[in-house]
Design a protein around this motif. Structure first.
Motif, mmCIF file in Angstrom:
data_model
loop_
_atom_site.group_PDB
_atom_site.id
_atom_site.type_symbol
_atom_site.label_atom_id
_atom_site.label_comp_id
_atom_site.label_asym_id
_atom_site.label_seq_id
_atom_site.Cartn_x
_atom_site.Cartn_y
_atom_site.Cartn_z
ATOM 1 N N ARG A 1 -3.164 -4.188 -2.922
ATOM 2 C CA ARG A 1 -3.964 -2.977 -2.711
ATOM 3 C C ARG A 1 -3.084 -1.753 -2.915
ATOM 4 N NH1 ARG A 1 -7.066 -4.139 2.873
ATOM 5 N NH2 ARG A 1 -7.740 -1.995 2.540
ATOM 6 N N LYS A 2 -3.650 -0.723 -3.507
ATOM 7 C CA LYS A 2 -2.917 0.515 -3.736
ATOM 8 C C LYS A 2 -3.495 1.604 -2.840
ATOM 9 C CE LYS A 2 -1.506 -0.403 -8.435
ATOM 10 N NZ LYS A 2 -0.234 -0.918 -8.140
ATOM 11 N N PHE A 3 -2.589 2.392 -2.267
ATOM 12 C CA PHE A 3 -2.988 3.483 -1.384
ATOM 13 C C PHE A 3 -2.395 4.772 -1.926
ATOM 14 C CE2 PHE A 3 -2.755 -0.424 1.056
ATOM 15 C CZ PHE A 3 -4.025 -0.466 1.616
ATOM 16 N N HIS A 4 -3.254 5.749 -2.142
ATOM 17 C CA HIS A 4 -2.800 7.009 -2.711
ATOM 18 C C HIS A 4 -2.455 8.032 -1.640
ATOM 19 C CE1 HIS A 4 -3.705 5.516 -6.672
ATOM 20 N NE2 HIS A 4 -4.892 5.130 -6.239
ATOM 21 N N ARG A 5 -2.909 7.774 -0.438
ATOM 22 C CA ARG A 5 -2.594 8.670 0.677
ATOM 23 C C ARG A 5 -2.101 7.830 1.856
ATOM 24 N NH1 ARG A 5 -6.958 12.114 2.802
ATOM 25 N NH2 ARG A 5 -7.838 10.083 3.271
ATOM 26 N N ASP B 1 -4.744 6.616 4.166
ATOM 27 C CA ASP B 1 -5.502 5.435 3.753
ATOM 28 C C ASP B 1 -4.750 4.159 4.124
ATOM 29 O OD1 ASP B 1 -7.418 7.135 2.706
ATOM 30 O OD2 ASP B 1 -6.533 7.091 0.689
#
Length: 133
Positions: free
Chosen positions: A84-88, A91
């Motif tokens: 999973r990628k989190f940009h903030r 998140d």
């Protein structure tokens, strides 16, 4: 993580949890375990814990295997959040909190029991290296 964040963001939640639990148990004594990371040893942290009436148990230096989050919790979170990628950062924090809430209480209790066994083995070996738990 900074000491300020640890005191304001983490210990404030710990304080709430302790106050909630103290009404359910017959003791007012709270023991706390965390490692020797800078924010954990900072003056603001130690002062805050003292004000909360929390006794901190010592943690041997260079012993991440004695920290339940390292041998038990982080691998679970790493597995569940893999790919999973989190940009903030918010998140990521929300996802971690969500995953933590899905872990059954019995699993936390089991990790605590295993941690106690590990600590006992460390004491019995006089701090020498050992394997196999």
């Amino acid at each position: 993580m900074t000491a300020a964040y640890y005191v304001q963001g983490v210990l404030s939640q710990v304080k709430s949890a302790i106050n909630e639990q103290r009404s359910k148990v017959s003791t007012s004594k709270t023991l706390f375990v965390h490692d020797n990371a800078g924010p954990h040893r900072a003056r603001a942290t130690t002062q805050s814990l003292r004000e909360l009436g929390i006794q901190v148990l010592p943690h041997p230096a260079y012993s991440p295997d004695l920290a339940p989050r390292d041998f038990w919790l982080f691998p679970i979170l790493k597995d569940r959040l893999a790919g999973r990628k989190f940009h903030r950062i918010q998140d990521l924090a929300k996802a971690v909190n969500s995953e933590l809430r899905t872990i059954p209480e019995e699993d936390y209790e089991g990790a605590f029991r295993k941690w106690q066994i590990t600590l006992k083995r460390c004491i019995e070996s006089h701090g020498e290296y050992f394997e196999g738990l």
